[in-house]
Design an enzyme around this catalytic site. Structure first.
Site, PDB file in Angstrom:
ATOM      1  N   TYR A   1      73.286 -17.998  49.565  1.00 21.14           N
ATOM      2  CA  TYR A   1      73.976 -18.860  50.528  1.00 21.14           C
ATOM      3  C   TYR A   1      74.474 -18.168  51.787  1.00 21.14           C
ATOM      4  CZ  TYR A   1      73.695 -22.875  47.528  1.00 21.14           C
ATOM      5  OH  TYR A   1      73.212 -23.911  46.791  1.00 21.14           O
TER       6      TYR A   1
ATOM      7  N   GLY B   1      74.176 -16.474  55.250  1.00 15.34           N
ATOM      8  CA  GLY B   1      73.147 -16.536  56.271  1.00 15.34           C
ATOM      9  C   GLY B   1      72.745 -17.985  56.486  1.00 15.34           C
TER      10      GLY B   1
ATOM     11  N   GLY C   1      71.244 -21.516  56.009  1.00 18.47           N
ATOM     12  CA  GLY C   1      70.823 -22.356  54.885  1.00 18.47           C
ATOM     13  C   GLY C   1      71.386 -21.878  53.567  1.00 18.47           C
TER      14      GLY C   1
ATOM     15  N   HIS D   1      81.783 -22.012  52.864  1.00 18.61           N
ATOM     16  CA  HIS D   1      81.739 -21.962  54.323  1.00 18.61           C
ATOM     17  C   HIS D   1      80.716 -22.961  54.853  1.00 18.61           C
ATOM     18  CE1 HIS D   1      80.486 -20.028  58.224  1.00 18.61           C
ATOM     19  NE2 HIS D   1      81.793 -20.084  58.381  1.00 18.61           N
ATOM     20  N   ASP D   2      79.533 -22.999  54.231  1.00 15.26           N
ATOM     21  CA  ASP D   2      78.504 -23.967  54.638  1.00 15.26           C
ATOM     22  C   ASP D   2      79.017 -25.392  54.483  1.00 15.26           C
ATOM     23  OD1 ASP D   2      76.833 -21.842  55.128  1.00 15.26           O
ATOM     24  OD2 ASP D   2      75.488 -22.230  53.430  1.00 15.26           O
TER      25      ASP D   2
ATOM     26  N   ASP E   1      85.740 -20.453  59.356  1.00 16.25           N
ATOM     27  CA  ASP E   1      85.414 -19.031  59.442  1.00 16.25           C
ATOM     28  C   ASP E   1      86.542 -18.171  58.883  1.00 16.25           C
ATOM     29  OD1 ASP E   1      83.055 -19.824  60.642  1.00 16.25           O
ATOM     30  OD2 ASP E   1      83.542 -19.012  62.624  1.00 16.25           O
TER      31      ASP E   1
END
Length: 122
Positions: free
Chosen positions: A27, A29, A31, A47-48, A89
């Site tokens: 996960y 990076g 995508g 985070h995504d 972030d």
């Protein structure tokens, strides 16, 4: 903003996002898929999800104000989108710091082909 996120990660972990986290696990990076392989990868998954809930992908490029002082990151005032992305972030960088003891170098540059199983859901 990716450059600001890199600085937050460096502040919290003393590691550069590239190479330590940019391609870590399934996960970290661009995508992500399958199961989060380690605690740091779970930070990236959350985070995504945070980015997905907070705003459209275009907001990820917004420059946001933040300060790093006395060992803490704080997000400053900005537009709603900037504040949301900054918080995503900040929380992820703090999560990566908390997961430092479980960091596995074998997950650096982890190939997508090894990310198997059902994907996590937000």
């Amino acid at each position: 903003h990716l450059l600001k996120f890199n600085k937050m990660i460096k502040f919290e972990t003393r590691k550069n996002a590239i190479p330590f986290y940019a391609f870590y696990g399934c996960y970290c990076g661009w995508g992500g898929r399958x199961x989060x392989x380690x605690x740091x990868x779970x930070c990236c998954f959350v985070h995504d999800c945070c980015y997905g809930k907070x705003x459209x992908x275009x907001x990820x490029w917004d420059l946001y104000p933040y300060x790093x002082x006395s060992g803490y990151l704080t997000c400053g005032k900005g537009t709603w989108c900037e504040e949301q992305i900054c918080e995503c972030d900040r929380v992820a960088a703090e999560c990566l710091r908390r997961s430092l003891s479980t960091y596995k170098y074998g997950y650096m540059f982890y190939p997508d082909s090894r990310c198997r199983g059902p994907s996590e859901t937000c």
